[in-house]
Scaffold this motif. Structure first.
Motif, PDB file in Angstrom:
ATOM      1  N   GLY A 146       0.884  -1.185   0.001  1.00 18.02           N
ATOM      2  CA  GLY A 146      -0.145  -0.100  -0.102  1.00 18.02           C
ATOM      3  C   GLY A 146       0.939   1.334  -0.062  1.00 18.02           C
ATOM      4  O   GLY A 146       0.445   2.052  -0.724  1.00 18.02           O
ATOM      5  N   SER A 147       1.840   1.412   0.754  1.00 18.45           N
ATOM      6  CA  SER A 147       2.722   2.631   0.900  1.00 18.45           C
ATOM      7  C   SER A 147       3.511   2.783  -0.330  1.00 18.45           C
ATOM      8  O   SER A 147       4.217   1.776  -0.678  1.00 18.45           O
ATOM      9  CB  SER A 147       3.422   2.518   2.199  1.00 18.45           C
ATOM     10  N   ILE A 148       4.169   4.017  -0.642  1.00 13.73           N
ATOM     11  CA  ILE A 148       4.754   4.316  -1.786  1.00 13.73           C
ATOM     12  C   ILE A 148       6.260   3.845  -1.516  1.00 13.73           C
ATOM     13  O   ILE A 148       6.965   3.312  -2.197  1.00 13.73           O
ATOM     14  CB  ILE A 148       4.747   5.954  -2.325  1.00 13.73           C
ATOM     15  N   GLU A 149       6.560   3.844  -0.298  1.00 16.67           N
ATOM     16  CA  GLU A 149       7.728   3.523   0.240  1.00 16.67           C
ATOM     17  C   GLU A 149       8.069   2.025   0.272  1.00 16.67           C
ATOM     18  O   GLU A 149       9.143   1.584  -0.435  1.00 16.67           O
ATOM     19  CB  GLU A 149       8.016   3.674   1.947  1.00 16.67           C
ATOM     20  N   GLU A 150       7.096   1.278   0.460  1.00 11.85           N
ATOM     21  CA  GLU A 150       7.411  -0.172   0.262  1.00 11.85           C
ATOM     22  C   GLU A 150       7.032  -0.545  -1.150  1.00 11.85           C
ATOM     23  O   GLU A 150       7.707  -1.701  -1.625  1.00 11.85           O
ATOM     24  CB  GLU A 150       6.062  -1.069   1.394  1.00 11.85           C
TER      25      GLU A 150
ATOM     26  N   LEU B 119      22.463  -0.182   0.496  1.00 10.91           N
ATOM     27  CA  LEU B 119      22.079   0.620  -0.679  1.00 10.91           C
ATOM     28  C   LEU B 119      20.500   0.901  -0.930  1.00 10.91           C
ATOM     29  O   LEU B 119      19.900   1.782  -1.324  1.00 10.91           O
ATOM     30  CB  LEU B 119      22.632  -0.207  -2.001  1.00 10.91           C
ATOM     31  N   GLU B 120      19.887  -0.602  -0.489  1.00  5.22           N
ATOM     32  CA  GLU B 120      18.308  -0.521  -0.650  1.00  5.22           C
ATOM     33  C   GLU B 120      17.772   0.561   0.114  1.00  5.22           C
ATOM     34  O   GLU B 120      16.706   1.316  -0.152  1.00  5.22           O
ATOM     35  CB  GLU B 120      17.548  -1.940  -0.316  1.00  5.22           C
ATOM     36  N   ASN B 121      18.119   0.568   1.570  1.00  2.96           N
ATOM     37  CA  ASN B 121      17.466   1.385   2.499  1.00  2.96           C
ATOM     38  C   ASN B 121      17.863   2.721   1.981  1.00  2.96           C
ATOM     39  O   ASN B 121      16.790   3.689   2.121  1.00  2.96           O
ATOM     40  CB  ASN B 121      18.198   1.093   3.895  1.00  2.96           C
ATOM     41  N   GLU B 122      18.962   3.252   1.741  1.00  2.00           N
ATOM     42  CA  GLU B 122      19.290   4.700   1.280  1.00  2.00           C
ATOM     43  C   GLU B 122      18.591   5.004   0.220  1.00  2.00           C
ATOM     44  O   GLU B 122      17.884   6.272  -0.129  1.00  2.00           O
ATOM     45  CB  GLU B 122      20.641   4.741   1.340  1.00  2.00           C
ATOM     46  N   LEU B 123      18.541   4.301  -1.044  1.00  2.00           N
ATOM     47  CA  LEU B 123      17.952   4.518  -2.151  1.00  2.00           C
ATOM     48  C   LEU B 123      16.212   4.747  -2.152  1.00  2.00           C
ATOM     49  O   LEU B 123      15.668   5.665  -2.733  1.00  2.00           O
ATOM     50  CB  LEU B 123      18.151   3.428  -3.523  1.00  2.00           C
ATOM     51  N   VAL B 124      15.608   3.769  -1.412  1.00  2.00           N
ATOM     52  CA  VAL B 124      14.355   3.857  -1.167  1.00  2.00           C
ATOM     53  C   VAL B 124      13.852   4.999  -0.417  1.00  2.00           C
ATOM     54  O   VAL B 124      12.916   5.778  -0.625  1.00  2.00           O
ATOM     55  CB  VAL B 124      13.876   2.690  -0.260  1.00  2.00           C
ATOM     56  N   ALA B 125      14.634   5.437   0.759  1.00  2.00           N
ATOM     57  CA  ALA B 125      14.328   6.719   1.241  1.00  2.00           C
ATOM     58  C   ALA B 125      14.658   7.985   0.448  1.00  2.00           C
ATOM     59  O   ALA B 125      13.853   8.938   0.530  1.00  2.00           O
ATOM     60  CB  ALA B 125      15.548   6.757   2.648  1.00  2.00           C
ATOM     61  N   MET B 126      15.497   7.953  -0.293  1.00  2.00           N
ATOM     62  CA  MET B 126      15.720   9.115  -1.221  1.00  2.00           C
ATOM     63  C   MET B 126      14.598   9.149  -2.101  1.00  2.00           C
ATOM     64  O   MET B 126      14.054  10.343  -2.335  1.00  2.00           O
ATOM     65  CB  MET B 126      17.116   8.778  -2.108  1.00  2.00           C
ATOM     66  N   LEU B 127      14.138   7.993  -2.686  1.00  2.00           N
ATOM     67  CA  LEU B 127      12.992   8.123  -3.777  1.00  2.00           C
ATOM     68  C   LEU B 127      11.755   8.592  -3.181  1.00  2.00           C
ATOM     69  O   LEU B 127      10.832   9.281  -3.558  1.00  2.00           O
ATOM     70  CB  LEU B 127      12.998   6.802  -4.508  1.00  2.00           C
ATOM     71  N   THR B 128      11.530   7.971  -1.819  1.00  2.00           N
ATOM     72  CA  THR B 128      10.362   8.111  -1.108  1.00  2.00           C
ATOM     73  C   THR B 128      10.223   9.673  -0.729  1.00  2.00           C
ATOM     74  O   THR B 128       9.158  10.263  -0.982  1.00  2.00           O
ATOM     75  CB  THR B 128      10.262   7.491  -0.014  1.00  2.00           C
ATOM     76  N   ARG B 129      11.069  10.215  -0.176  1.00  2.00           N
ATOM     77  CA  ARG B 129      11.202  11.778  -0.122  1.00  2.00           C
ATOM     78  C   ARG B 129      11.029  12.490  -1.359  1.00  2.00           C
ATOM     79  O   ARG B 129      10.375  13.690  -1.288  1.00  2.00           O
ATOM     80  CB  ARG B 129      12.788  11.964   0.667  1.00  2.00           C
ATOM     81  N   TYR B 130      11.707  12.046  -2.284  1.00  2.00           N
ATOM     82  CA  TYR B 130      11.293  12.997  -3.502  1.00  2.00           C
ATOM     83  C   TYR B 130      10.058  13.211  -4.127  1.00  2.00           C
ATOM     84  O   TYR B 130       9.355  14.229  -4.271  1.00  2.00           O
ATOM     85  CB  TYR B 130      12.336  12.485  -4.737  1.00  2.00           C
ATOM     86  N   VAL B 131       9.215  12.111  -3.840  1.00  2.00           N
ATOM     87  CA  VAL B 131       7.860  12.049  -4.537  1.00  2.00           C
ATOM     88  C   VAL B 131       6.905  12.370  -3.358  1.00  2.00           C
ATOM     89  O   VAL B 131       5.821  12.614  -3.713  1.00  2.00           O
ATOM     90  CB  VAL B 131       7.568  10.634  -5.228  1.00  2.00           C
ATOM     91  N   THR B 132       7.126  12.396  -2.114  1.00  2.00           N
ATOM     92  CA  THR B 132       5.981  12.759  -1.022  1.00  2.00           C
ATOM     93  C   THR B 132       6.298  14.016  -0.403  1.00  2.00           C
ATOM     94  O   THR B 132       5.273  14.543   0.248  1.00  2.00           O
ATOM     95  CB  THR B 132       6.272  11.594  -0.035  1.00  2.00           C
ATOM     96  N   GLU B 133       7.620  14.574  -0.451  1.00  2.00           N
ATOM     97  CA  GLU B 133       7.712  16.083   0.276  1.00  2.00           C
ATOM     98  C   GLU B 133       7.514  17.130  -0.646  1.00  2.00           C
ATOM     99  O   GLU B 133       7.446  17.110  -1.849  1.00  2.00           O
ATOM    100  CB  GLU B 133       9.082  16.032   0.715  1.00  2.00           C
TER     101      GLU B 133
END
Length: 205
Positions: free
Chosen positions: A94-98, A191-205
């Motif tokens: 459900g979440s964009i992060e996941e 790498l997975e954690n940092e890339l996911v965090a970066m992409l999530t922030r980009y589209v949600t903030e």
């Protein structure tokens, strides 16, 4: 077809199971030889020896090692495409992060097999018009899928979803390729954690 493209075309497209198995033996042997010895020292004689074939048998399938490397690159592309298509067919979280985590993890896992070979494919593999066109088609298909996802996902706040989709797809592809194939590769989980965090922030903030 240019003379350079003819040089990297396989000689023989197998029609029988045994011939296809032989072709796969050559490609598997070449992957090991290139990873162990590098491209310059990864001769067709070494590949044939590793595959348990005569050099004449190898040349029935591939005219030179450039053609073998080009075929390895095509196989890598097909394997990555299969992973992406499988993810697209499954029910996403459900979440964009996941959602990002599913795609990023798939991209990373499909590149972990042999970082040395991946680096060689990135730096030295010949690129035919056919391969470049295939890459462009696959990328556009994935961008369209991601844009549709962004257009319908309630967490996504970015206004220009087309550009955002292109940025996300291209960034994921380049970062994963570069950092997994690096001489000092990044830990896959980090790498997975940092890339996911970066992409999530980009589209949600």
């Amino acid at each position: 077809m240019t003379s350079g493209e003819r040089r990297i075309q396989p000689r023989k497209q197998p029609r029988q199971v045994r011939a296809e198995l032989t072709r796969q033996r050559i490609l598997t042997a070449a992957a090991h030889v290139f990873a162990e010895h590098g491209y310059a020292a990864g001769t067709t004689n070494r590949i044939a020896e590793r595959a348990g074939l005569s050099i004449g048998s190898l040349y029935q399938y591939f005219p030179n090692k450039d053609a073998i490397l080009a075929e390895l690159l095509m196989r890598h592309l097909d394997e990555g495409s299969a992973v992406t298509e499988r993810i697209q067919r499954q029910e996403l979280p459900g979440s964009i992060e996941e959602v990002f985590r599913v795609f990023v993890r798939g991209a990373i896992e499909s590149h972990l097999g042999d970082p040395q070979l991946l680096r060689l494919l990135m730096e030295q593999a010949p690129r035919s018009t056919e391969l470049l066109e295939k890459v462009a088609r696959l990328k556009q298909s994935l961008v369209s899928y991601v844009q549709e996802l962004f257009d319908t996902h309630p967490e996504v706040r970015v206004a220009d979803t087309e550009t955002a989709a292109r940025l996300v797809v291209t960034t994921t592809e380049l970062v994963v390729h570069q950092l997994i194939a690096d001489h000092e590769p990044v830990d896959p989980a980090r790498l997975e954690n940092e890339l996911v965090a970066m992409l999530t922030r980009y589209v949600t903030e």
